[in-house]
Design a protein around this motif. Structure first.
Motif, PDB file in Angstrom:
ATOM      1  N   ASN A 156       0.831  -1.201   0.000  1.00 22.33           N
ATOM      2  CA  ASN A 156       0.000   0.000   0.000  1.00 22.33           C
ATOM      3  C   ASN A 156       0.866   1.252   0.000  1.00 22.33           C
ATOM      4  O   ASN A 156       2.078   1.175   0.151  1.00 22.33           O
ATOM      5  CB  ASN A 156      -0.920  -0.001   1.219  1.00 22.33           C
ATOM      6  N   THR A 157       0.215   2.373  -0.139  1.00 20.48           N
ATOM      7  CA  THR A 157       0.892   3.663  -0.004  1.00 20.48           C
ATOM      8  C   THR A 157       0.431   4.319   1.291  1.00 20.48           C
ATOM      9  O   THR A 157      -0.538   3.870   1.921  1.00 20.48           O
ATOM     10  CB  THR A 157       0.546   4.597  -1.173  1.00 20.48           C
ATOM     11  N   MET A 213      -1.123   7.056   1.446  1.00 20.51           N
ATOM     12  CA  MET A 213      -2.491   7.491   1.147  1.00 20.51           C
ATOM     13  C   MET A 213      -3.466   6.342   1.315  1.00 20.51           C
ATOM     14  O   MET A 213      -4.479   6.462   1.988  1.00 20.51           O
ATOM     15  CB  MET A 213      -2.573   8.040  -0.281  1.00 20.51           C
ATOM     16  N   ARG A 214      -3.182   5.216   0.723  1.00 17.41           N
ATOM     17  CA  ARG A 214      -4.079   4.061   0.781  1.00 17.41           C
ATOM     18  C   ARG A 214      -4.231   3.571   2.220  1.00 17.41           C
ATOM     19  O   ARG A 214      -5.308   3.173   2.636  1.00 17.41           O
ATOM     20  CB  ARG A 214      -3.535   2.951  -0.111  1.00 17.41           C
ATOM     21  N   ALA A 245      -7.851  12.248  -1.611  1.00 23.89           N
ATOM     22  CA  ALA A 245      -7.403  11.347  -2.678  1.00 23.89           C
ATOM     23  C   ALA A 245      -8.443  11.196  -3.780  1.00 23.89           C
ATOM     24  O   ALA A 245      -8.828  10.095  -4.145  1.00 23.89           O
ATOM     25  CB  ALA A 245      -7.011   9.995  -2.097  1.00 23.89           C
ATOM     26  N   GLY A 251      -5.135   7.998  -6.298  1.00 24.86           N
ATOM     27  CA  GLY A 251      -3.722   7.666  -6.095  1.00 24.86           C
ATOM     28  C   GLY A 251      -2.876   7.685  -7.337  1.00 24.86           C
ATOM     29  O   GLY A 251      -1.838   7.020  -7.383  1.00 24.86           O
ATOM     30  N   SER A 252      -3.274   8.455  -8.334  1.00 28.92           N
ATOM     31  CA  SER A 252      -2.495   8.495  -9.573  1.00 28.92           C
ATOM     32  C   SER A 252      -1.715   9.797  -9.748  1.00 28.92           C
ATOM     33  O   SER A 252      -1.336  10.141 -10.867  1.00 28.92           O
ATOM     34  CB  SER A 252      -3.406   8.262 -10.774  1.00 28.92           C
ATOM     35  N   CYS A 261      -4.095  14.434  -1.663  1.00 33.48           N
ATOM     36  CA  CYS A 261      -3.503  13.552  -0.636  1.00 33.48           C
ATOM     37  C   CYS A 261      -2.201  14.171  -0.129  1.00 33.48           C
ATOM     38  O   CYS A 261      -1.347  13.475   0.419  1.00 33.48           O
ATOM     39  CB  CYS A 261      -3.281  12.145  -1.175  1.00 33.48           C
ATOM     40  N   SER A 292       0.919  11.731  -0.593  1.00 30.30           N
ATOM     41  CA  SER A 292       0.961  10.461   0.141  1.00 30.30           C
ATOM     42  C   SER A 292       0.724   9.267  -0.777  1.00 30.30           C
ATOM     43  O   SER A 292       1.115   8.146  -0.448  1.00 30.30           O
ATOM     44  CB  SER A 292      -0.031  10.477   1.299  1.00 30.30           C
ATOM     45  N   CYS A 293       0.141   9.497  -1.964  1.00 32.31           N
ATOM     46  CA  CYS A 293      -0.052   8.391  -2.905  1.00 32.31           C
ATOM     47  C   CYS A 293       1.257   7.964  -3.561  1.00 32.31           C
ATOM     48  O   CYS A 293       1.309   6.913  -4.199  1.00 32.31           O
ATOM     49  CB  CYS A 293      -1.074   8.760  -3.973  1.00 32.31           C
ATOM     50  N   GLN A 294       2.292   8.754  -3.401  1.00 33.28           N
ATOM     51  CA  GLN A 294       3.578   8.441  -4.006  1.00 33.28           C
ATOM     52  C   GLN A 294       4.579   7.915  -2.981  1.00 33.28           C
ATOM     53  O   GLN A 294       5.778   7.811  -3.270  1.00 33.28           O
ATOM     54  CB  GLN A 294       4.137   9.686  -4.708  1.00 33.28           C
TER      55      GLN A 294
END
Length: 107
Positions: free
Chosen positions: A22-23, A25-26, A38, A42-43, A49, A86-88
């Motif tokens: 997971n990230t 964010m996730r 988000a 998450g892209s 995020c 946070s998605c990265q």
């Protein structure tokens, strides 16, 4: 698994265990941590995020790429030298104990 701490703007903290791959964010979304919208899922397209990595962080985080860098200029709250999407931020044992600060707003 990594323990991630999310500090809200009012000072309260939420600590959750997040499994790889997971990230950050996730991990927040899976554990109902408020403060990370988000909208793009998450892209690295929306900037909702956005988080601030704690300035005392010494954990190994991936380098920011050009896409993340560009998106962070359009976030609702001011970008700082500690800003990240946070998605990265992939979760691994190496970032166990990460503290992120949530901004006042995401959109």
């Amino acid at each position: 698994m990594a323990k991630i701490t999310y500090q809200h703007p009012n000072g309260t903290v939420t600590v959750v265990d997040v499994e790889a791959p997971n990230t950050v964010m996730r991990g927040a979304k899976l554990n109902n941590v408020e403060g990370i919208e988000a909208q793009c899922g998450g892209s690295a397209q929306c900037g909702t995020c956005h988080v601030y990595i704690d300035p005392a962080n010494t954990l190994p985080l991936p380098a920011m790429d050009d896409v993340e860098d560009d998106v962070l200029y359009g976030t609702a709250c001011e970008r700082s030298e500690f800003s990240r999407l946070s998605c990265q931020l992939p979760v691994s044992d190496a970032i166990d104990g990460l503290l992120v600060h949530l901004p006042e707003a995401q959109s």
